[in-house]
Design an enzyme around this catalytic site. Structure first.
Site, PDB file in Angstrom:
ATOM      1  N   THR A 159       0.874  -1.178   0.000  1.00  0.00           N
ATOM      2  CA  THR A 159       0.000   0.000   0.000  1.00  0.00           C
ATOM      3  C   THR A 159       0.913   1.231   0.000  1.00  0.00           C
ATOM      4  O   THR A 159       2.015   1.178   0.552  1.00  0.00           O
ATOM      5  CB  THR A 159      -0.884  -0.003   1.266  1.00  0.00           C
ATOM      6  OG1 THR A 159      -1.839  -1.040   1.134  1.00  0.00           O
ATOM      7  CG2 THR A 159      -1.601   1.313   1.494  1.00  0.00           C
ATOM      8  N   ARG A 187     -14.930  -6.341   0.023  1.00  0.00           N
ATOM      9  CA  ARG A 187     -14.374  -5.901   1.315  1.00  0.00           C
ATOM     10  C   ARG A 187     -13.644  -4.569   1.114  1.00  0.00           C
ATOM     11  O   ARG A 187     -12.908  -4.394   0.144  1.00  0.00           O
ATOM     12  CB  ARG A 187     -13.406  -6.963   1.842  1.00  0.00           C
ATOM     13  CG  ARG A 187     -12.645  -6.580   3.119  1.00  0.00           C
ATOM     14  CD  ARG A 187     -11.250  -6.056   2.804  1.00  0.00           C
ATOM     15  NE  ARG A 187     -10.496  -5.700   4.010  1.00  0.00           N
ATOM     16  CZ  ARG A 187      -9.360  -5.024   3.980  1.00  0.00           C
ATOM     17  NH1 ARG A 187      -8.826  -4.638   2.830  1.00  0.00           N
ATOM     18  NH2 ARG A 187      -8.743  -4.716   5.089  1.00  0.00           N
ATOM     19  N   GLY A 210      -1.547  -1.184   6.749  1.00  0.00           N
ATOM     20  CA  GLY A 210      -1.559  -2.323   7.667  1.00  0.00           C
ATOM     21  C   GLY A 210      -2.914  -2.992   7.689  1.00  0.00           C
ATOM     22  O   GLY A 210      -3.692  -2.870   6.740  1.00  0.00           O
TER      23      GLY A 210
END
Ligand code: ASP
Length: 285
Positions: A159, A187, A210
């Site tokens: 990310t 999701r 995270g």
């Protein structure tokens, strides 16, 4: 003091991949810095840096993003401007080549959060480059999904995010992701949730990576910026991560305050990051 800091995701990478991610982060930070140096504002700098990371297949954002359990691309991004707390976020986009640019577009509109095909349609309307979702899938991510489905033991990470402080004292944050490898289609994690992994106000800015669910429940990025009232960016990042740990998550944060001091903290093995400020640049992991 002007500064830009970027991260390339919390997780672990082998030495070769770490070197490529450090180089990618530094290149992105330099692109953001070029904007700050020319007098550009913090929003334009973080969007430029995150765009560079989305275009780099080494990271889990834009081109090269992780795949959902059923092999699909699902991209999320957010941008927040500190001086007026304008925010823009998108989730579940798949056709917009640079989701961070779509999130940026929303800063100047009433809507804060858009999802799915209508979000892609808005990007197309605004002239942002569109691609077939399969064009964002790399062979490496297909392999990683197959390994994940077979054994579930695949390293996370990738990310991306950036925080910056410009020459007028304004701060901004941006974050972009493909979510978690092998996630259920639909999701959505923390990245497009303002306050969870992206937040900025007059005190400073934070971008996180995270375990998304834990960052949402800990309101981690807002928590980090709020801690700037009484502590340094390093301690603010650490305090926010302690709250993430309390709800069972792991990850990392980059934080900048209104003076241009920055902090980096992570509870994973690594979080590759880079920064540039006047006369100095560096990387860490
Ligand atoms: N925070 C992202 C998510 O949960 C993933 C990551 O940062 O690795 O969607």
């Amino acid at each position: 003091m002007r500064v830009i800091v970027v991260h390339g995701g919390a997780g672990a990478a082998d030495a070769e991949r770490e070197a490529r991610r450090r180089a990618g982060c530094l290149e992105a930070a330099r692109r953001g810095w070029a904007i700050l140096r020319q007098g550009g504002d913090a929003v334009e700098a973080v969007v430029e840096a995150v765009t560079a990371l989305e275009d780099d297949p080494e990271f889990n954002a834009g081109l090269g993003a992780v795949l959902t359990r059923d092999g699909q691309i699902q991209l999320d991004a957010a941008v927040m401007r500190g001086w007026d707390r304008a925010a823009g976020a998108v989730a579940w986009v798949a056709r917009t080549r640079n989701p961070v640019r779509l999130a940026r577009l929303l800063l100047d509109r009433e809507t804060v959060l858009m999802v799915g095909p209508p979000a892609d349609a808005l990007a197309a309307e605004a002239g942002l480059p569109q691609v077939d979702p399969t064009a964002l899938i790399t062979p490496r991510q297909r392999e990683r999904l197959a390994t994940f489905l077979a054994s579930r033991r695949v390293e996370e990470g990738g990310t991306v995010g950036a925080v910056a402080r410009d020459g007028s004292g304004g701060v901004a944050a941006a974050t972009s992701t493909g979510g978690r490898l092998g996630q259920r289609y639909g999701r959505v994690g923390d990245t497009p949730v303002i306050g969870a992994s992206t937040y900025a106000d007059q005190r400073g800015a934070a971008s996180a990576t995270g375990t998304g669910e834990a960052f949402i429940r800990a309101v981690a990025a807002f928590r980090a910026v709020s801690a700037l009232d009484h502590t340094s960016p390093d301690d603010a990042a650490t305090a926010a991560l302690a709250a993430v740990t309390e709800v069972g998550g792991r990850g990392g944060l980059i934080v900048v305050n209104a003076r241009g001091e920055f902090g980096v903290a992570f509870t994973t093995g690594q979080m590759v990051h880079a920064w540039v400020r006047e006369g100095e640049e560096g990387t860490g992991a």
